[in-house]
Design a protein around this motif. Structure first.
Motif, mmCIF file in Angstrom:
data_model
loop_
_atom_site.group_PDB
_atom_site.id
_atom_site.type_symbol
_atom_site.label_atom_id
_atom_site.label_comp_id
_atom_site.label_asym_id
_atom_site.label_seq_id
_atom_site.Cartn_x
_atom_site.Cartn_y
_atom_site.Cartn_z
ATOM 1 N N LEU A 133 -10.609 -2.924 13.060
ATOM 2 C CA LEU A 133 -10.066 -3.999 12.231
ATOM 3 C C LEU A 133 -8.550 -3.888 12.120
ATOM 4 C CD1 LEU A 133 -10.328 -6.393 10.229
ATOM 5 C CD2 LEU A 133 -10.660 -4.682 8.430
ATOM 6 N N PHE A 134 -8.075 -2.700 11.739
ATOM 7 C CA PHE A 134 -6.633 -2.532 11.560
ATOM 8 C C PHE A 134 -5.882 -2.627 12.887
ATOM 9 C CE2 PHE A 134 -7.728 -1.669 7.321
ATOM 10 C CZ PHE A 134 -6.574 -1.778 6.567
ATOM 11 N N SER A 135 -6.478 -2.167 13.958
ATOM 12 C CA SER A 135 -5.843 -2.298 15.274
ATOM 13 C C SER A 135 -5.663 -3.756 15.644
ATOM 14 C CB SER A 135 -6.684 -1.594 16.340
ATOM 15 O OG SER A 135 -6.706 -0.200 16.114
ATOM 16 N N VAL A 141 -5.528 -6.360 13.527
ATOM 17 C CA VAL A 141 -4.549 -6.962 12.615
ATOM 18 C C VAL A 141 -3.129 -6.586 13.035
ATOM 19 C CG1 VAL A 141 -3.679 -6.952 10.236
ATOM 20 C CG2 VAL A 141 -6.134 -7.194 10.662
ATOM 21 N N LEU A 142 -2.909 -5.316 13.350
ATOM 22 C CA LEU A 142 -1.577 -4.866 13.758
ATOM 23 C C LEU A 142 -1.154 -5.489 15.083
ATOM 24 C CD1 LEU A 142 -1.807 -1.114 12.726
ATOM 25 C CD2 LEU A 142 -0.409 -2.889 11.652
ATOM 26 N N ALA A 143 -2.071 -5.587 16.027
ATOM 27 C CA ALA A 143 -1.745 -6.206 17.318
ATOM 28 C C ALA A 143 -1.426 -7.685 17.131
ATOM 29 C CB ALA A 143 -2.901 -6.016 18.302
ATOM 30 N N ALA A 144 -2.224 -8.368 16.314
ATOM 31 C CA ALA A 144 -1.969 -9.793 16.052
ATOM 32 C C ALA A 144 -0.623 -9.976 15.355
ATOM 33 C CB ALA A 144 -3.098 -10.391 15.218
ATOM 34 N N LEU A 193 -8.832 -12.348 5.318
ATOM 35 C CA LEU A 193 -7.438 -11.914 5.405
ATOM 36 C C LEU A 193 -6.777 -11.903 4.029
ATOM 37 C CD1 LEU A 193 -6.440 -13.793 8.677
ATOM 38 C CD2 LEU A 193 -6.813 -11.326 8.389
ATOM 39 N N ARG A 194 -7.067 -12.899 3.192
ATOM 40 C CA ARG A 194 -6.515 -12.922 1.829
ATOM 41 C C ARG A 194 -6.987 -11.721 1.018
ATOM 42 N NH1 ARG A 194 -7.648 -18.905 1.562
ATOM 43 N NH2 ARG A 194 -5.656 -19.817 2.143
ATOM 44 N N GLU A 195 -8.271 -11.410 1.148
ATOM 45 C CA GLU A 195 -8.811 -10.270 0.403
ATOM 46 C C GLU A 195 -8.213 -8.962 0.895
ATOM 47 O OE1 GLU A 195 -10.881 -8.043 -2.394
ATOM 48 O OE2 GLU A 195 -10.325 -10.154 -2.330
ATOM 49 N N MET A 196 -8.017 -8.827 2.209
ATOM 50 C CA MET A 196 -7.345 -7.636 2.741
ATOM 51 C C MET A 196 -5.946 -7.524 2.158
ATOM 52 S SD MET A 196 -8.034 -7.179 6.812
ATOM 53 C CE MET A 196 -6.837 -5.861 6.962
#
Length: 147
Positions: free
Chosen positions: A12-14, A16-19, A136-139
């Protein structure tokens, strides 16, 4: 935490970071000359809120140091995109507002990035975007609690 959950969290974090990295690179290429993403973000916030903010409030909003925000605001003021004035109630504070030139620069930047954003949404499809937004908002909310 189980190995499966670890792998899921890392994936998940990978993603998000790539995006994030790709969005920043693409936006940087289409923003008006000389405008950085941090400049656009501050102008966008001030244009949406339509109210003055202190540099400290802006720093908190963007989860950056006061020094980093002061640097961004100095560049925006130099470009004529914001007005910075003393707070009449507390001379130690300053107030920041978007200027008419800043509003124009913001509108131009929005016009520059809109085709890119619309293209991505069109390829993903409205329903997938609507499904992703609450996650995404909750994250963002959860990560913001720790700041």
């Amino acid at each position: 935490m189980s190995e499966d959950r670890n792998a899921l969290a890392i994936a998940l974090f990978s993603e998000v970071l790539a995006a994030d990295q790709m969005v920043r690179a693409r936006l940087s290429r289409v923003l008006p000359k000389g405008m950085e993403i941090s400049h656009f973000s501050v102008l966008n916030h001030l244009a949406r809120t339509m109210d003055e903010r202190t540099p400290a409030q802006l720093a908190q909003t963007f989860h950056v140091t006061r020094g980093a925000m002061t640097n961004t605001l100095s560049k925006l003021e130099w470009a004529g995109y914001v007005h910075i004035r003393p707070d009449w109630d507390d001379a130690r504070r300053k107030m920041v507002a978007i200027s008419p030139a800043g509003r124009q620069a913001h509108d131009h930047a929005v016009g520059s990035i809109t085709p890119l954003i619309n293209q991505v949404v069109e390829k993903l499809g409205d329903s997938q975007v609507r499904e992703a937004l609450p996650i995404l908002r909750e994250m963002r909310r959860q990560l913001g609690e720790d700041a």
